[in-house]
Enzyme design. Sequence first.
Site, PDB file in Angstrom:
ATOM      1  CB  CYS A  15     -47.191 -16.465  -5.109  1.00 15.92           C
ATOM      2  SG  CYS A  15     -47.648 -16.968  -6.758  1.00 15.92           S
ATOM      3  CD  GLN A  67     -56.515 -36.308 -29.787  1.00 10.06           C
ATOM      4  OE1 GLN A  67     -57.246 -37.426 -30.384  1.00 10.06           O
ATOM      5  NE2 GLN A  67     -56.277 -35.413 -30.412  1.00 10.06           N
ATOM      6  N   GLY A  73     -63.162 -41.993 -31.782  1.00  9.67           N
ATOM      7  CA  GLY A  73     -63.466 -40.587 -32.095  1.00  9.67           C
ATOM      8  C   GLY A  73     -62.456 -39.647 -31.964  1.00  9.67           C
ATOM      9  N   GLY A 119     -66.761 -40.939 -39.274  1.00  6.43           N
ATOM     10  CA  GLY A 119     -65.678 -40.641 -40.545  1.00  6.43           C
ATOM     11  C   GLY A 119     -64.571 -41.362 -40.541  1.00  6.43           C
ATOM     12  CG  ASN A 171     -63.908 -41.300 -36.067  1.00  6.58           C
ATOM     13  OD1 ASN A 171     -64.874 -40.601 -36.570  1.00  6.58           O
ATOM     14  ND2 ASN A 171     -62.895 -40.682 -35.578  1.00  6.58           N
ATOM     15  CB  CYS A 198     -51.547 -17.442  -7.106  1.00  7.84           C
ATOM     16  SG  CYS A 198     -50.915 -18.789  -6.064  1.00  7.84           S
ATOM     17  CG  HIS A 205     -53.974 -32.559 -25.693  1.00  6.34           C
ATOM     18  ND1 HIS A 205     -54.764 -32.505 -26.738  1.00  6.34           N
ATOM     19  CD2 HIS A 205     -52.657 -32.754 -25.967  1.00  6.34           C
ATOM     20  CE1 HIS A 205     -54.057 -32.881 -27.865  1.00  6.34           C
ATOM     21  NE2 HIS A 205     -52.918 -32.753 -27.354  1.00  6.34           N
ATOM     22  CB  CYS A 219     -45.972 -20.710  -5.683  1.00  5.30           C
ATOM     23  SG  CYS A 219     -47.847 -20.616  -5.466  1.00  5.30           S
TER      24      CYS A 219
HETATM   25 ZN   LIG Z   1     -48.915 -18.853  -6.689  1.00  3.03          ZN
END
Ligand SMILES: [Zn+2]
Length: 261
Positions: free
Chosen positions: A162, A112, A200, A228, A226, A159, A130, A141
């Site tokens: 673009c 994650q 974790g 916890g 972990n 960018c 993630h 683009c």
């Molecule tokens: Zn771009």
Amino acid sequence: MLSPPDLETIDRVVEHLGRARSILFVTGAGMSADSGLPTYRGVGGLYDGGETEEGFAIEELLSGEMFRQRPAWTWKYLRQIEQACRGAKFNRGHAVIAEMEQHFPRVWTLTQNVDGFHRDAGSRNVIAIHGELHQILCTRCSHRETVRDYAHLSDLPCCASCSAVLRPDVVLFGEMLPEAGVSKLRYQVREGFDLVFSIGTTSLFPYITFPVEVARERDKPTVEINPGTTPVSRMVRYRLPLGAAEALDAIWKRYKEKQKA
Ligand SMILES: [Zn+2]
């Protein structure tokens, strides 16, 4: 110091490792806690709730919706998250997982975390569900780049080809998970693993708990590391109430001792 019950659990886990050909590691913010990163909730576990100057909850500022309307505000908080990672690097726990990937025939890591530490440590089979903070892409683009940090980026990075707004390749609140990552995860979990570690992570998301559920249904050993307790605590066969680096280091050392014996 490891307690006698922890040492006993480690021995049991090492026995499973001795027979394992495939291992899945599921990692969350606690994995990077030993690198000095905060473990509170947010994008990849890096942000606490609470007040902001803009008067919005942090989840709103770090949402896809806000990014479309006020990208500079979202960038401000993304920058703070990046700053929390700056100067930090992977720890012994990440290194052990990377070594295990070299050692066992099939090892995957589902994380994650957006810090990129698994790759930095040398893991290759990583599903960063993630995204990763240091991967920047254009909102219009196909431009993409990898940055070391955000120090050289302007308040609203645009960018070079673009001039549309850039963004990090991370999943903001309210956004869908990357399809490629999700299908890779489904495929690997269907293939199955001899051993599954949950490390974790507070396991609040179904895609984080489901590999553990599948392993349990197939009667495969599961281990939670972990300090916890979490929603997966009562699902797993073994629990080590320890930090990620300490536990992984102890498991790996014991495994190597046994290999030699
Ligand atoms: Zn771009």
